[in-house]
Design a protein around this motif. Sequence first.
Motif, PDB file in Angstrom:
ATOM      1  N   LYS A 118      -4.347  -5.029  -9.888  1.00 18.75           N
ATOM      2  CA  LYS A 118      -4.784  -3.738  -9.354  1.00 18.75           C
ATOM      3  C   LYS A 118      -3.985  -2.591  -9.973  1.00 18.75           C
ATOM      4  N   SER A 119      -2.712  -2.794 -10.086  1.00 19.66           N
ATOM      5  CA  SER A 119      -1.849  -1.765 -10.671  1.00 19.66           C
ATOM      6  C   SER A 119      -0.568  -2.429 -11.143  1.00 19.66           C
ATOM      7  N   ILE A 120       0.135  -1.723 -12.008  1.00 22.07           N
ATOM      8  CA  ILE A 120       1.401  -2.223 -12.543  1.00 22.07           C
ATOM      9  C   ILE A 120       2.439  -1.128 -12.389  1.00 22.07           C
ATOM     10  N   GLY A 121       3.623  -1.518 -11.885  1.00 17.01           N
ATOM     11  CA  GLY A 121       4.733  -0.584 -11.784  1.00 17.01           C
ATOM     12  C   GLY A 121       5.936  -1.153 -12.493  1.00 17.01           C
ATOM     13  N   THR A 184       6.331   7.581 -13.271  1.00 13.47           N
ATOM     14  CA  THR A 184       6.486   7.476 -11.806  1.00 13.47           C
ATOM     15  C   THR A 184       7.971   7.480 -11.460  1.00 13.47           C
ATOM     16  N   SER A 185       8.266   7.949 -10.295  1.00 11.11           N
ATOM     17  CA  SER A 185       9.668   7.985  -9.851  1.00 11.11           C
ATOM     18  C   SER A 185      10.050   6.641  -9.227  1.00 11.11           C
ATOM     19  N   ILE A 186      11.196   6.122  -9.670  1.00 10.64           N
ATOM     20  CA  ILE A 186      11.694   4.867  -9.094  1.00 10.64           C
ATOM     21  C   ILE A 186      12.905   5.137  -8.191  1.00 10.64           C
ATOM     22  N   ARG A 187      12.975   6.362  -7.731  1.00  9.01           N
ATOM     23  CA  ARG A 187      14.158   6.792  -6.969  1.00  9.01           C
ATOM     24  C   ARG A 187      14.249   6.060  -5.626  1.00  9.01           C
ATOM     25  N   LEU A 188      15.424   5.460  -5.384  1.00  4.09           N
ATOM     26  CA  LEU A 188      15.771   4.913  -4.077  1.00  4.09           C
ATOM     27  C   LEU A 188      17.031   5.622  -3.597  1.00  4.09           C
ATOM     28  N   ILE A 189      17.175   5.738  -2.293  1.00  9.83           N
ATOM     29  CA  ILE A 189      18.371   6.382  -1.771  1.00  9.83           C
ATOM     30  C   ILE A 189      19.116   5.419  -0.848  1.00  9.83           C
ATOM     31  N   THR A 190      20.400   5.635  -0.769  1.00 10.79           N
ATOM     32  CA  THR A 190      21.229   4.850   0.144  1.00 10.79           C
ATOM     33  C   THR A 190      21.990   5.801   1.054  1.00 10.79           C
ATOM     34  N   ASP A 191      22.384   5.297   2.204  1.00 12.01           N
ATOM     35  CA  ASP A 191      23.209   6.084   3.114  1.00 12.01           C
ATOM     36  C   ASP A 191      24.643   6.120   2.610  1.00 12.01           C
ATOM     37  N   PRO A 203      11.445  14.800  -4.529  1.00 13.82           N
ATOM     38  CA  PRO A 203      11.792  16.071  -5.178  1.00 13.82           C
ATOM     39  C   PRO A 203      10.623  16.608  -5.996  1.00 13.82           C
ATOM     40  N   LYS A 204      10.532  17.929  -6.092  1.00 16.79           N
ATOM     41  CA  LYS A 204       9.414  18.552  -6.798  1.00 16.79           C
ATOM     42  C   LYS A 204       9.467  18.316  -8.296  1.00 16.79           C
ATOM     43  N   ASN A 205      10.671  18.068  -8.832  1.00 21.05           N
ATOM     44  CA  ASN A 205      10.788  17.892 -10.282  1.00 21.05           C
ATOM     45  C   ASN A 205      10.597  16.444 -10.721  1.00 21.05           C
ATOM     46  N   LEU A 206      10.186  15.570  -9.773  1.00 23.37           N
ATOM     47  CA  LEU A 206       9.941  14.167 -10.109  1.00 23.37           C
ATOM     48  C   LEU A 206       8.466  13.834  -9.879  1.00 23.37           C
ATOM     49  N   PRO A 207       7.949  12.901 -10.675  1.00 24.74           N
ATOM     50  CA  PRO A 207       6.578  12.433 -10.432  1.00 24.74           C
ATOM     51  C   PRO A 207       6.529  11.650  -9.110  1.00 24.74           C
ATOM     52  N   PRO A 208       5.333  11.309  -8.636  1.00 26.97           N
ATOM     53  CA  PRO A 208       5.223  10.602  -7.347  1.00 26.97           C
ATOM     54  C   PRO A 208       6.021   9.296  -7.349  1.00 26.97           C
ATOM     55  N   ILE A 209       6.535   8.954  -6.164  1.00 28.52           N
ATOM     56  CA  ILE A 209       7.266   7.695  -6.005  1.00 28.52           C
ATOM     57  C   ILE A 209       6.339   6.529  -6.347  1.00 28.52           C
ATOM     58  N   MET A 210       6.900   5.510  -6.975  1.00 26.94           N
ATOM     59  CA  MET A 210       6.112   4.431  -7.559  1.00 26.94           C
ATOM     60  C   MET A 210       5.179   3.766  -6.545  1.00 26.94           C
ATOM     61  N   VAL A 211       5.679   3.412  -5.347  1.00 26.31           N
ATOM     62  CA  VAL A 211       4.829   2.663  -4.421  1.00 26.31           C
ATOM     63  C   VAL A 211       3.689   3.525  -3.909  1.00 26.31           C
ATOM     64  N   ARG A 212       3.892   4.852  -3.798  1.00 26.25           N
ATOM     65  CA  ARG A 212       2.808   5.735  -3.380  1.00 26.25           C
ATOM     66  C   ARG A 212       1.790   5.910  -4.524  1.00 26.25           C
ATOM     67  N   ALA A 213       2.310   5.985  -5.737  1.00 26.46           N
ATOM     68  CA  ALA A 213       1.419   6.184  -6.886  1.00 26.46           C
ATOM     69  C   ALA A 213       0.556   4.955  -7.143  1.00 26.46           C
ATOM     70  N   MET A 214       1.082   3.754  -6.868  1.00 25.93           N
ATOM     71  CA  MET A 214       0.373   2.520  -7.193  1.00 25.93           C
ATOM     72  C   MET A 214      -0.670   2.138  -6.148  1.00 25.93           C
ATOM     73  N   THR A 215      -0.619   2.723  -4.970  1.00 23.68           N
ATOM     74  CA  THR A 215      -1.508   2.335  -3.869  1.00 23.68           C
ATOM     75  C   THR A 215      -2.467   3.457  -3.542  1.00 23.68           C
ATOM     76  N   MET A 305       8.733  -1.693   0.522  1.00 25.64           N
ATOM     77  CA  MET A 305       8.151  -0.381   0.840  1.00 25.64           C
ATOM     78  C   MET A 305       6.643  -0.410   0.617  1.00 25.64           C
ATOM     79  N   MET A 306       6.215  -1.032  -0.495  1.00 19.54           N
ATOM     80  CA  MET A 306       4.790  -1.102  -0.775  1.00 19.54           C
ATOM     81  C   MET A 306       4.061  -1.915   0.291  1.00 19.54           C
ATOM     82  N   SER A 307       4.647  -3.030   0.694  1.00 17.93           N
ATOM     83  CA  SER A 307       4.037  -3.851   1.729  1.00 17.93           C
ATOM     84  C   SER A 307       3.896  -3.066   3.031  1.00 17.93           C
ATOM     85  N   GLN A 308       4.911  -2.274   3.372  1.00 25.34           N
ATOM     86  CA  GLN A 308       4.869  -1.451   4.576  1.00 25.34           C
ATOM     87  C   GLN A 308       3.769  -0.399   4.475  1.00 25.34           C
ATOM     88  N   LEU A 309       3.657   0.201   3.298  1.00 27.18           N
ATOM     89  CA  LEU A 309       2.630   1.231   3.111  1.00 27.18           C
ATOM     90  C   LEU A 309       1.232   0.624   3.191  1.00 27.18           C
TER      91      LEU A 309
END
Length: 678
Positions: A118-121, A184-191, A203-215, A305-309
């Motif tokens: 369906k898609s590749i990331g 696509t953005s592969i950005r992850l954040i940690t506490d 962030p506005k200067n990054l493309p859509p997050i990968m899991v949102r872009a792929m689904t 994250m993708m499974s949750q989405l």
Amino acid sequence: MVMKPDTVSAPTSRDEVGRSANRLIRQLGLVRLLATFGFLVFALAVARYSPQMPLLGDAENAMYDMRAANFAKKVDQDPRILMVVYTDDTLIDTGQRSPVDRTILANALTNIDKMGAKSIGIDILFDQPQDDDEALKTAFRSMQTPTHVAYASNETNTEAIQFRQQQFLESFLKDITTDKTVPTSIRLITDADGVARRWPDQPKNLPPIMVRAMTPPNAAFADYRGAIRFRVPLSSDRPVINKLPIDLFADPASAEFVASEVKGKHVLIGGDFVDFDKFDTPLTRIGDVVTGESQMIGLEVHAHMMSQLLDNDQPYAFPAWSLWVIAVVVILAGFATAISQARAWIMGLLLGVQILFFITVPLILQYQGFDTLNLPSFGWATGWLLAYTSVGAAARVVGSKQRAFAQNALGKYLPRSVAAEILKDPDKLALHGEKREIFCVFTDLEGFTKLTHAIEPEMVALLLNNYLDRLADVVLQYGGTLDKFVGDAVVAFWGAPISFPDDGERAVRAAWAMYEAGEEFRRSAPEGVPPIGRTRVGVHFGEAIVGNFGGEGRIQYTAFGDSMNTAARLEAANKNLDTRVLVSREAAVRSGLDWFRPMGRIVLRGRARPVDIFEPAPDMPESERIRIGEIVAAHEAGDLDAVVNLTTQLEAMGQEEAIANLFKRLGQTQKGESYVLG
């Protein structure tokens, strides 16, 4: 019989509230009051913002990890997602570690593109040039499957990519971008503790997050920043997300055997190395007992994250206002618990309920699917404890001062045993007044007013204080309540605020002891002081109204009523009857003592009802007290001859002033009538 008081509820007014506030400030002190208020404000902040506070935030994270791991949903392998990974074996076979061999990726992409994904990331940054770049670019440009290639910027990820690396990456992505291949953005954040728990921002200067872009587009997850729903496998042999090595897809001979694993799935390609791109998660933080993994690769975080989405599993997050409401309630609970004066078992129950709330409510909410990531559960308990401690400390200060004041004040009017009982159970001290049957005692120092005009004021004060101290000590020694001093007069009573079976005996013994204390005072008077008169005492038993009177500003525990007036008139009657201590029949009978001699029946000044009076005579032989009683009885019966006969027999006793006065009164009332005092 002791009458129970009627309960009266006094209305609360603004003045009363103001007086109570002023009294609290005086007792607590302005500095301590402000400190307590400051602690309460801090406690409220803790109960609301503990996840964002140092140290407290670490505790909140640890508690969330425990909840998230223990209540993580157990699922079978997700059939919609496949991870294709470089492994350490791949690096060994290719002889390249960083950057990874791109020929294998180009071959794998070409084969996967034919398998119906369906898609590749791709979670690999192409930020450095390689000899096989053209082959990989050709593969990207020829992709028919929607392909999303990793992008990161130095601005949002300074540790992973430098500015020159970003320049090359942007140039590389520009060369491969088509209508099917996009960045696509592969950005992850940690506490702060390095654990990946929440979805990254966009962030506005990054493309859509990968899991949102792929689904497919999902408005609910467009700006979602809540918790990542990590799942755990039903069994250790079937992980939540299937993972296959990239080598299988790069070799045409083996690729056809894994084609079924790709068809209709979202394929995520990245690295699975021992020491690179690893993340702590709530599952690994407390020890992943299912998979045994100590950390999770970044690609797998994206997969969860993708499974949750795809499941549209967006847990309900508490709005800010609700967290404020809960924080206020928690602080008020700590405040109320600290000042509560409920019974011990009730307090134990309340504490148990509140502790149970702090422990179970966050667990229940997590179990029910709520997002408890930003829930200040540890902050609730800490804020409650701060409120309870600060208010409790202030309450102890106020209570200590009130108790010290009460003990000091009560100790001046009540015996220690009675004062201690009242401090243990303040309800024993009526607040407004109640009808009680009490033994009333009045004293007076004969001629003291005239004496004050003959000596210096300083000597008057010295003598009066000495005298009153002596009599007050007697009252407290015999367990009486010291009502008041009126000049040189002492007013006391027995039977309130606490009554005892031997109140009558102690009251009469105290009356006689007060007379004797007065005699000792007379004998100890300094030289040059004119003769001091004797102490006269009156004792009566009857009903009176007893309680606190005078209002908030000047309160006094006192008694008033007809029985008090009778005792006062008995004390005054001593002067006319040449007696020292006069006790009414009501008091004498209830005293249980047998050392009284009857002094006839009189009508007190200003009263109509006659009173049978007695005088304590502990040193008089019992036979003489009996003979006097016979004379009085004969008089009451109107037997004049018996009175004359008995009086003649007791002529020697008539030398005592009180007895002589009695014989005189009996002679003046020959028909047995009462003697009326003028």
